[in-house]
Enzyme design. Structure first.
Site, mmCIF file in Angstrom:
data_model
loop_
_atom_site.group_PDB
_atom_site.id
_atom_site.type_symbol
_atom_site.label_atom_id
_atom_site.label_comp_id
_atom_site.label_asym_id
_atom_site.label_seq_id
_atom_site.Cartn_x
_atom_site.Cartn_y
_atom_site.Cartn_z
ATOM 1 C CG ASP A 108 -10.093 -9.853 4.859
ATOM 2 O OD1 ASP A 108 -9.437 -9.939 3.795
ATOM 3 O OD2 ASP A 108 -10.357 -8.766 5.400
ATOM 4 C CD GLU A 116 -26.650 0.073 14.947
ATOM 5 O OE1 GLU A 116 -25.429 0.289 14.776
ATOM 6 O OE2 GLU A 116 -27.398 0.816 15.600
ATOM 7 C CG ASN A 118 -22.860 -2.086 13.635
ATOM 8 O OD1 ASN A 118 -23.173 -0.939 13.319
ATOM 9 N ND2 ASN A 118 -23.709 -2.910 14.207
ATOM 10 C CD GLU A 149 -25.524 1.963 11.040
ATOM 11 O OE1 GLU A 149 -25.699 2.203 12.245
ATOM 12 O OE2 GLU A 149 -24.459 1.510 10.577
ATOM 13 C CG HIS A 159 -11.325 -4.420 3.588
ATOM 14 N ND1 HIS A 159 -10.137 -4.650 2.933
ATOM 15 C CD2 HIS A 159 -11.474 -5.470 4.451
ATOM 16 C CE1 HIS A 159 -9.581 -5.755 3.373
ATOM 17 N NE2 HIS A 159 -10.374 -6.283 4.296
ATOM 18 C CD1 TRP A 203 -3.315 -0.750 0.727
ATOM 19 C CD2 TRP A 203 -1.992 -2.389 1.447
ATOM 20 N NE1 TRP A 203 -4.056 -1.898 0.760
ATOM 21 C CE2 TRP A 203 -3.270 -2.930 1.202
ATOM 22 C CE3 TRP A 203 -0.989 -3.233 1.901
ATOM 23 C CZ2 TRP A 203 -3.579 -4.270 1.407
ATOM 24 C CZ3 TRP A 203 -1.299 -4.575 2.097
ATOM 25 C CH2 TRP A 203 -2.574 -5.081 1.865
ATOM 26 C CB CYS A 238 -8.581 -5.265 0.114
ATOM 27 S SG CYS A 238 -9.482 -3.908 -0.673
ATOM 28 C CG ASP A 259 -20.693 3.572 17.732
ATOM 29 O OD1 ASP A 259 -21.352 3.226 16.729
ATOM 30 O OD2 ASP A 259 -21.121 3.481 18.903
ATOM 31 C CE1 TYR A 261 -8.622 -0.487 -0.151
ATOM 32 C CE2 TYR A 261 -6.585 0.098 -1.244
ATOM 33 C CZ TYR A 261 -7.356 -0.816 -0.577
ATOM 34 O OH TYR A 261 -6.861 -2.078 -0.348
#
Length: 463
Positions: free
Chosen positions: A212, A310, A252, A305, A189, A96, A131, A254, A376
């Site tokens: 992944d 959630e 998810n 959301e 990603h 990267w 990725c 914050d 990115y």
């Protein structure tokens, strides 16, 4: 594995889904930004020459015994580790840095075949991938082994390096980011979902599992991630194997923005400015079954959301409460952006920063805005514009401040790295009367002109 055989660990009853996720040797991988999604054609080529031999070599390289090769979860985890070259001289080196002079730039790959054939021939890692390339190669490997697999793109994808399920962004008073943490939000990603039974988990977690191969963080001492049941991710059951906590944060977490007033002398003194509860995990995408179309699978990964479900999933994932850091009072003047449209390459970047005064008095605002070029995955390449301006906003009204970056100011930096770059604009407003602070940011993608190829009706291929 036999996905069409009832009782097999990867049995997929839907015939059309089997055709898409096992048999189809071409497809799309989605890239870009949440507001400007592009389908990148990809040749998986899982049935081409040497593909099966290469996959069997990878199984041997990981040392999987015959009994282990009957367990799809163990095979999947092993392939996620060996598709990257970080620990065991696997298939593909990640890079990267923007400098790919001693290899192939990631943006130049259009399929997995050339990568895996080169690796099969040389037994040396291939340079370079990012990725979407790792995801494309892993799709090829898993489909070749008979495991239903899809490539999945998460836009505004969180990379939580601290393991606290939050993405902490630190700014100085000019709105420029500080390197206090390596937390980041990637513009997108790409990883994979694999379909399988999970006898190692409680009942009810069969089906799609996130996997992944991109080397981000180590898991059990190796750069590998998953398989993690989508049901566990959605419900915030981050204690279930494998790496569910990390994937939950990707979709998810914050996002918390902090202001550090004096980064040199008092870096530990900071103010929590804003908490974004819906900043990450947008437009999670994969190719639709039997169609050259994008399918949104966000609801397979998370509840809508802001819904009670959630928030309950987030609270379950946190398990231990966060440190009690008080929020400042709500600022009387809120900063924002009127539009966040993509920028046609070679034209100026133009934005209007909005300032909304909710109080019954006129307010004098010190406004600072910083425009930065980023890769990115959220790394800063250059600061291309800084705006400082004092603005008066009348009571119960709003005003807009334009900011423009000429093409010459950003074009000179695009050739420094061989990557697609983005513009991130961060605006910080401070009210003189009350010293209250508001912050917001926007990400703008560059829009490239389309390429059209016309073939003359009289053209003949003489080769």
């Amino acid at each position: 594995f036999h996905p069409c055989l009832p009782g097999d660990g990867v049995y997929l009853p839907d015939e059309e889904a089997r055709k898409e996720y096992v048999i189809n040797d071409t497809g799309y991988i989605y890239v870009g930004s949440a507001n400007d999604i592009t389908g990148k054609p990809w040749n998986f080529g899982q049935f081409e020459e040497n593909m099966l031999d290469c996959c069997l070599f990878l199984l041997d390289k990981k040392g999987l015994k015959q009994v282990a090769r009957k367990e799809p979860a163990r095979v999947a985890r092993a392939m996620a580790a060996v598709v990257n070259a970080n620990d065991e001289n696997g298939v593909l080196c990640g890079n990267w840095s923007g400098d790919y002079s001693d290899g192939t730039p990631p943006v130049h790959w259009t399929g997995s075949l050339a990568i895996l054939q080169e690796y099969h021939k040389s037994r040396k890692p291939v340079c370079y991938g990012q990725c979407w390339v790792f995801s494309g190669v892993l799709t090829t490997v898993m489909r070749c082994l008979g495991i239903p697999t899809r490539s999945v793109t998460n836009f505004c994808s969180a990379h939580d390096t601290q393991g606290n399920l939050t993405i902490d962004i630190y700014l100085d008073q000019r709105g420029q980011r500080l390197d206090i943490t390596t937390d980041s939000i990637w513009n997108f990603h790409v990883w994979n979902d694999v379909w399988m039974k999970r006898p190692d988990l409680p009942e009810g977690y069969d089906g799609w599992q996130a996997l992944d191969a991109t080397p981000q963080e180590k898991s059990e001492g190796v750069h590998q991630c998953g398989p993690s049941a989508l049901k566990a991710i959605k419900n915030g059951e981050v204690y279930l194997a494998h790496d569910t906590k990390f994937v939950f944060a990707e979709v998810n977490a914050d996002r918390i923005i902090w202001l550090v007033k004096d980064p040199v002398r008092e870096p530990e003194k900071m103010i929590r400015l804003r908490e974004h509860r819906s900043a990450v995990g947008k437009n999670i995408s994969t190719k639709a079954v039997g169609k050259d179309m994008r399918q949104d699978i966000t609801m397979e990964y998370k509840f809508a959301e802001g819904t009670p479900e959630e928030r309950k999933a987030v609270e379950r994932a946190l398990a231990v409460s966060r440190p009690d850091v008080p929020f400042p009072t709500t600022p009387t003047v809120q900063v924002g952006f009127e539009s966040r449209n993509a920028v046609r390459l070679g034209t100026p970047v133009t934005l209007r920063i909005s300032l909304s005064n909710s109080s019954s008095r006129d307010q004098t605002i010190s406004l600072t805005a910083s425009c930065q070029l980023q890769t990115y995955d959220g790394k800063n390449v250059a600061t291309i514009k800084v705006l400082k301006q004092e603005v008066t906003v009348q009571a119960k009204s709003s005003t807009a401040v334009p900011i423009e970056v000429e093409a010459a100011e950003y074009l000179q930096h695009l050739s420094v790295v061989n990557d697609d770059l983005l513009v991130r604009v961060t605006a910080v407003s401070k009210t003189k009367e009350s010293s209250s602070i508001s912050v917001d940011d926007a990400t703008l993608a560059f829009k490239y002109p389309p390429i059209t190829v016309d073939v003359s009706p009289g053209y003949k291929d003489t080769g």
